[in-house]
Design a protein around this motif. Structure first.
Motif, PDB file in Angstrom:
ATOM      1  N   GLY A  63       0.855  -1.182   0.125  1.00 14.26           N
ATOM      2  CA  GLY A  63       0.054   0.024  -0.068  1.00 14.26           C
ATOM      3  C   GLY A  63       0.838   1.459   0.107  1.00 14.26           C
ATOM      4  N   VAL A  78       0.884   4.297  -2.846  1.00 11.83           N
ATOM      5  CA  VAL A  78       0.839   5.589  -2.573  1.00 11.83           C
ATOM      6  C   VAL A  78       2.242   6.389  -3.209  1.00 11.83           C
ATOM      7  CG1 VAL A  78       0.654   7.353  -0.880  1.00 11.83           C
ATOM      8  CG2 VAL A  78      -0.754   5.206  -0.483  1.00 11.83           C
ATOM      9  N   TYR A  88      -5.320   7.406   3.034  1.00  9.33           N
ATOM     10  CA  TYR A  88      -4.613   6.046   3.131  1.00  9.33           C
ATOM     11  C   TYR A  88      -3.863   5.847   4.442  1.00  9.33           C
ATOM     12  CZ  TYR A  88      -1.885   2.027   1.892  1.00  9.33           C
ATOM     13  OH  TYR A  88      -1.433   0.962   2.026  1.00  9.33           O
ATOM     14  N   TRP A  97      -9.847   2.077  -2.114  1.00  5.73           N
ATOM     15  CA  TRP A  97      -9.372   1.578  -0.503  1.00  5.73           C
ATOM     16  C   TRP A  97     -10.653   1.984   0.417  1.00  5.73           C
ATOM     17  CZ3 TRP A  97      -5.670  -1.207   0.640  1.00  5.73           C
ATOM     18  CH2 TRP A  97      -4.375  -1.262  -0.318  1.00  5.73           C
TER      19      TRP A  97
END
Length: 252
Positions: free
Chosen positions: A79, A83, A140, A174
């Motif tokens: 993840g 990003v 996030y 997400w």
């Protein structure tokens, strides 16, 4: 003479009998000791085996826990990498837009046209992308830290405020993940389906369909899951998601 020989003869007859009885008792005693020793060894062996089983079970539990932690860490790292890649892509696009805007302004000056006092459309778009990227990274991070309510709110806001940006489809994916982890099995597939419908060519769309199929399987809807997995195979042939979907279909 005969009278003295008689006791000796009787003793000779009695002694072997006593010796035989003694030998039998001794044999039985030795057999009992052997049996007792054997039984004790069996008890000791069973005890050692039980201790070994307990230690093995504990090790398996520890290894299973370590594997779970590593899997979670890998997911978090993926993840974070996503990003970072998104931010890099966004930065490159912003630089390109700023270059185009600067070139447009210079051409206007060279041609003697009055320079506008407001930012051009390219500059505005670049600014919006930068804001969306910042908002997405913050949302996030909330998800990664397990702050699901805050993550859901922040990711939903991105879809509304920055609908036309590159952050929007990523935020939808997400958002579905956060909703699923929060136990909202109705909202999560809606977010994923919105991603697939509005951004069918996005890299996360096939993963969104597989996530929908996973929820369907958890609810016992094998028929619905099979339909969704076949959609992955049909819409994204040759992709990694399609290959995994084919494997899942064979198990249903």
């Amino acid at each position: 003479m005969p009278n003295r020989l008689l006791p000796l003869a009787l003793a000779a007859l009695v002694l072997p009998a006593h010796a035989g009885l003694f030998d039998d008792d001794e044999a039985r005693k030795q057999i009992a000791e052997i049996r007792q020793n054997h039984e004790q060894r069996l008890v000791d062996q069973n005890s050692r085996l039980e201790q070994l089983d307990n230690r093995t079970g504990q090790k398996l539990v520890e290894i299973s826990g370590q594997i779970g932690e590593l899997t979670q860490q890998i997911a978090q790292l993926r993840g974070q990498l996503e990003v970072a890649a998104f931010n890099l892509q966004n930065l490159q696009k912003r630089q390109q837009d700023l270059y185009v805007d600067l070139d447009t302004r210079l051409r206007a000056v060279e041609e003697g046209k009055p320079r506008g006092q407001t930012p051009t459309a390219q500059a505005q778009a670049a600014q919006l992308e930068a804001e969306a990227a910042t908002a997405y990274e913050g949302a996030y991070n909330l998800y990664r830290e397990g702050k699901l309510k805050g993550a859901i709110d922040a990711l939903s806001a991105i879809g509304t405020r920055y609908a036309g940006t590159q952050a929007a489809p990523n935020a939808l994916f997400w958002l579905g993940m956060a909703q699923a982890q929060a136990g909202d099995a109705k909202a999560a597939p809606l977010s994923w389906r919105k991603l697939v419908d509005e951004y069918p060519d996005h890299a996360k769309s096939p993963d969104a369909l597989r996530a929908i199929a996973s929820l369907q399987l958890e609810k016992g809807d094998k028929k619905g899951a099979a339909k969704t997995l076949r959609e992955v195979v049909s819409a994204y042939p040759g992709s990694d998601a399609a290959k995994e979907a084919e494997k899942q279909l064979k198990k249903l």
